[in-house]
Write a protein that holds these residues in place. Structure first.
Motif, mmCIF file in Angstrom:
data_model
loop_
_atom_site.group_PDB
_atom_site.id
_atom_site.type_symbol
_atom_site.label_atom_id
_atom_site.label_comp_id
_atom_site.label_asym_id
_atom_site.label_seq_id
_atom_site.Cartn_x
_atom_site.Cartn_y
_atom_site.Cartn_z
ATOM 1 N N THR A 176 41.491 49.263 8.808
ATOM 2 C CA THR A 176 42.645 49.160 9.696
ATOM 3 C C THR A 176 43.317 47.815 9.491
ATOM 4 N N GLN A 177 44.483 47.643 10.100
ATOM 5 C CA GLN A 177 45.250 46.409 9.942
ATOM 6 C C GLN A 177 45.474 45.750 11.296
ATOM 7 N N CYS A 178 45.717 44.483 11.249
ATOM 8 C CA CYS A 178 45.950 43.710 12.468
ATOM 9 C C CYS A 178 47.271 44.134 13.109
ATOM 10 N N LYS A 179 47.306 44.132 14.458
ATOM 11 C CA LYS A 179 48.540 44.506 15.144
ATOM 12 C C LYS A 179 49.644 43.479 14.927
ATOM 13 N N TYR A 180 49.271 42.288 14.465
ATOM 14 C CA TYR A 180 50.269 41.259 14.178
ATOM 15 C C TYR A 180 50.781 41.358 12.741
ATOM 16 N N LYS A 181 50.554 42.505 12.100
ATOM 17 C CA LYS A 181 51.097 42.723 10.764
ATOM 18 C C LYS A 181 52.623 42.615 10.789
ATOM 19 N N PRO A 186 48.203 39.411 7.083
ATOM 20 C CA PRO A 186 47.774 40.290 5.990
ATOM 21 C C PRO A 186 46.383 40.887 6.182
ATOM 22 N N TRP A 187 45.721 40.601 7.315
ATOM 23 C CA TRP A 187 44.318 41.010 7.469
ATOM 24 C C TRP A 187 44.189 42.518 7.514
ATOM 25 N N GLN A 188 43.145 43.021 6.863
ATOM 26 C CA GLN A 188 42.727 44.399 7.021
ATOM 27 C C GLN A 188 41.215 44.455 6.835
ATOM 28 N N GLY A 189 40.569 45.318 7.587
ATOM 29 C CA GLY A 189 39.117 45.386 7.553
ATOM 30 C C GLY A 189 38.613 46.529 8.398
ATOM 31 N N PRO A 190 37.283 46.593 8.621
ATOM 32 C CA PRO A 190 36.705 47.677 9.417
ATOM 33 C C PRO A 190 37.249 47.695 10.843
ATOM 34 N N PHE A 191 37.368 48.874 11.403
ATOM 35 C CA PHE A 191 37.935 49.024 12.740
ATOM 36 C C PHE A 191 37.119 48.281 13.784
ATOM 37 N N HIS A 192 35.796 48.255 13.631
ATOM 38 C CA HIS A 192 34.975 47.603 14.658
ATOM 39 C C HIS A 192 35.111 46.084 14.643
ATOM 40 N N CYS A 201 43.259 35.594 15.566
ATOM 41 C CA CYS A 201 44.384 35.618 14.625
ATOM 42 C C CYS A 201 45.317 34.438 14.891
ATOM 43 N N SER A 202 45.716 33.765 13.827
ATOM 44 C CA SER A 202 46.546 32.561 13.961
ATOM 45 C C SER A 202 48.040 32.863 14.005
ATOM 46 N N HIS A 203 48.446 34.085 13.670
ATOM 47 C CA HIS A 203 49.869 34.383 13.594
ATOM 48 C C HIS A 203 50.588 34.306 14.943
ATOM 49 N N PRO A 204 49.980 34.691 16.066
ATOM 50 C CA PRO A 204 50.701 34.547 17.345
ATOM 51 C C PRO A 204 51.022 33.099 17.710
ATOM 52 N N THR A 205 50.293 32.156 17.121
ATOM 53 C CA THR A 205 50.521 30.744 17.447
ATOM 54 C C THR A 205 51.449 30.047 16.458
ATOM 55 N N LYS A 206 51.978 30.772 15.490
ATOM 56 C CA LYS A 206 52.876 30.145 14.521
ATOM 57 C C LYS A 206 54.179 29.745 15.199
ATOM 58 N N GLU A 210 58.353 29.305 11.194
ATOM 59 C CA GLU A 210 57.456 30.009 10.281
ATOM 60 C C GLU A 210 57.622 31.521 10.430
ATOM 61 N N LEU A 211 57.720 31.996 11.648
ATOM 62 C CA LEU A 211 57.877 33.425 11.873
ATOM 63 C C LEU A 211 59.208 33.943 11.329
ATOM 64 N N MET A 212 60.271 33.165 11.438
ATOM 65 C CA MET A 212 61.564 33.592 10.924
ATOM 66 C C MET A 212 61.533 33.739 9.406
ATOM 67 N N GLY A 213 60.795 32.856 8.731
ATOM 68 C CA GLY A 213 60.668 32.983 7.285
ATOM 69 C C GLY A 213 59.933 34.264 6.888
ATOM 70 N N ILE A 214 58.858 34.571 7.627
ATOM 71 C CA ILE A 214 58.098 35.792 7.347
ATOM 72 C C ILE A 214 58.945 37.026 7.623
ATOM 73 N N LEU A 215 59.649 37.035 8.758
ATOM 74 C CA LEU A 215 60.471 38.180 9.119
ATOM 75 C C LEU A 215 61.647 38.351 8.159
ATOM 76 N N GLY A 216 62.149 37.255 7.605
ATOM 77 C CA GLY A 216 63.241 37.343 6.639
ATOM 78 C C GLY A 216 62.819 38.097 5.387
ATOM 79 N N GLU A 217 61.610 37.816 4.877
ATOM 80 C CA GLU A 217 61.111 38.535 3.703
ATOM 81 C C GLU A 217 60.914 40.013 4.005
#
Length: 374
Positions: A176-181, A186-192, A201-206, A210-217
């Motif tokens: 499965t993938q992280c809800k912050y995809k 980019p994380w993906q791993g076992p559901f448990h 996850c560090s993405h909510p604290t960016k 930084e988030l605008m650059g990611i969303l632009g791509e």
């Protein structure tokens, strides 16, 4: 002296019989040992080395008749496809003699026969096969769906009919993938492991930058996907739009090396006469030797025009076909000198879909032509 001793003495005292008696006993012992060794050797040859537990079932040697084994393994050898020796995953077809073929192998055999200009035959009994001669075996399909199979993630056994639901919704080890995809994680791993990751996850604290650059791509990738649909909507606003169902029929070239190609009868769209041609693997000499197969087509204007005819066109699947085609818009300026487009790929998803078209007696597609107003 006891009778046993008398017998021993009698044997030992018999003239000329001492060495002969010992030799007979030794020969008997050696013969018994040889028989035991021979039986052991035969047993080893008969049983053979035990198959590795991770070896695919289709590579295992079938057990000789009379030997006991698991019911699943015996059913596997009975219900497997006669071509790929694997259990069918979808539809199951049978020849007139009852030999089974999975849908993929059946279509592939029909496509190969079309490429070779031969009659398709069952690989087991060599009887003729076609979509009219062969039928589906629903009993085998249901039996296969009840056989156990292993989950790719947790390695537990489940009936094949419920495996898809388990792997998509229930398995705790499914990927499965992280809800912050949505914001670039980019994380993906076992559901448990998902709850533990999302807590750390560090993405909510960016930062916002930084988030605008990611969303632009991500927006750039989304715009590329939407460009096709926006183009189609723009074309629907044109004044002159025409479409028709076209049917490609197979033919052979008259050259020294015959090649398979397809051509439609002449048809009329936008008051002009047109023809579509298609070829396999860009006229490769022996496309039957290649596992990857493609179809490319060109649009030809047959009628004479007084001025250049600027057109956009695209091919879609026909109303009676189930082939998957991703639409692509092509442009060409038709005139009396440039009345043929270049060959362009028919955007079929993969070679399996291409084999579906090749296996069919005729290819039915739908053509749209949009005339650009100057």
């Amino acid at each position: 002296m006891s009778s046993m001793e008398e017998r021993d003495v009698g044997v030992a005292a018999a003239p000329g019989s001492s060495s002969a008696g010992l030799g007979a006993v030794g020969a008997a012992v050696e013969a018994a040992a040889g028989v035991a060794a021979l039986q052991e050797e035969i047993g080893i040859r008969r049983e053979g080395p035990e198959p590795h537990q991770d070896e695919p079932p289709k590579k295992r040697v079938r057990a000789p008749e009379g030997e006991s084994g698991k019911l699943e393994e015996r059913l596997y050898s009975v219900l497997c496809c006669t071509v790929c020796l694997d259990l069918p995953k979808a539809s199951v077809y049978q020849c007139t003699n009852g030999h089974l073929m999975c849908a993929g192998c059946f279509i592939h055999l029909l496509a190969d026969s079309r490429l070779k200009e031969e009659q398709a035959t069952c690989p087991n009994c060599r009887c003729e096969i076609s979509k009219n001669l062969c039928c589906r075996n629903l009993a085998v399909e249901k039996a296969v769906s009840e056989l156990p199979t292993e989950c790719t993630f947790c390695l537990k056994q489940f009936p094949r009919s419920s495996l898809e639901r388990h792997q998509k919704e229930e398995c705790q080890d499914r990927v499965t993938q992280c809800k912050y995809k949505r914001i670039g994680c980019p994380w993906q791993g076992p559901f448990h492991e998902l709850p533990a990751h999302e807590e750390e996850c560090s993405h909510p604290t960016k930062t916002g930058t930084e988030l605008m650059g990611i969303l632009g791509e991500m927006d750039q990738s989304h715009r590329r996907d939407m460009q096709l649909y926006n183009s189609i909507f723009s074309l629907l606003c044109y004044e002159k739009i025409g479409f028709t169902e076209v049917q490609f029929r197979p033919y052979r070239t008259d050259d020294f090396i015959t090649r398979l190609y397809y051509e439609t009868p002449r048809f009329t769209v936008l008051n002009q006469t047109w023809v579509l041609k298609a070829r396999v693997n860009d006229s490769e000499r022996n496309p039957n030797l290649s596992c990857k197969r493609t179809l490319s087509f060109q649009l030809i204007l047959k009628s004479k025009v007084n001025s250049a005819l600027e057109c956009s066109f695209l091919l879609l699947k026909g109303p009676y076909d189930d082939v998957r085609i991703k639409p692509v818009i092509h442009h060409h300026s038709f005139s009396n000198d440039t009345n043929e487009t270049e060959y362009v790929l028919l955007p079929i998803s993969d070679s399996v879909e291409c084999n579906k078209l090749l296996a069919a007696k005729n290819i039915n597609l739908r053509l749209f032509i949009f005339q650009v107003q100057k």
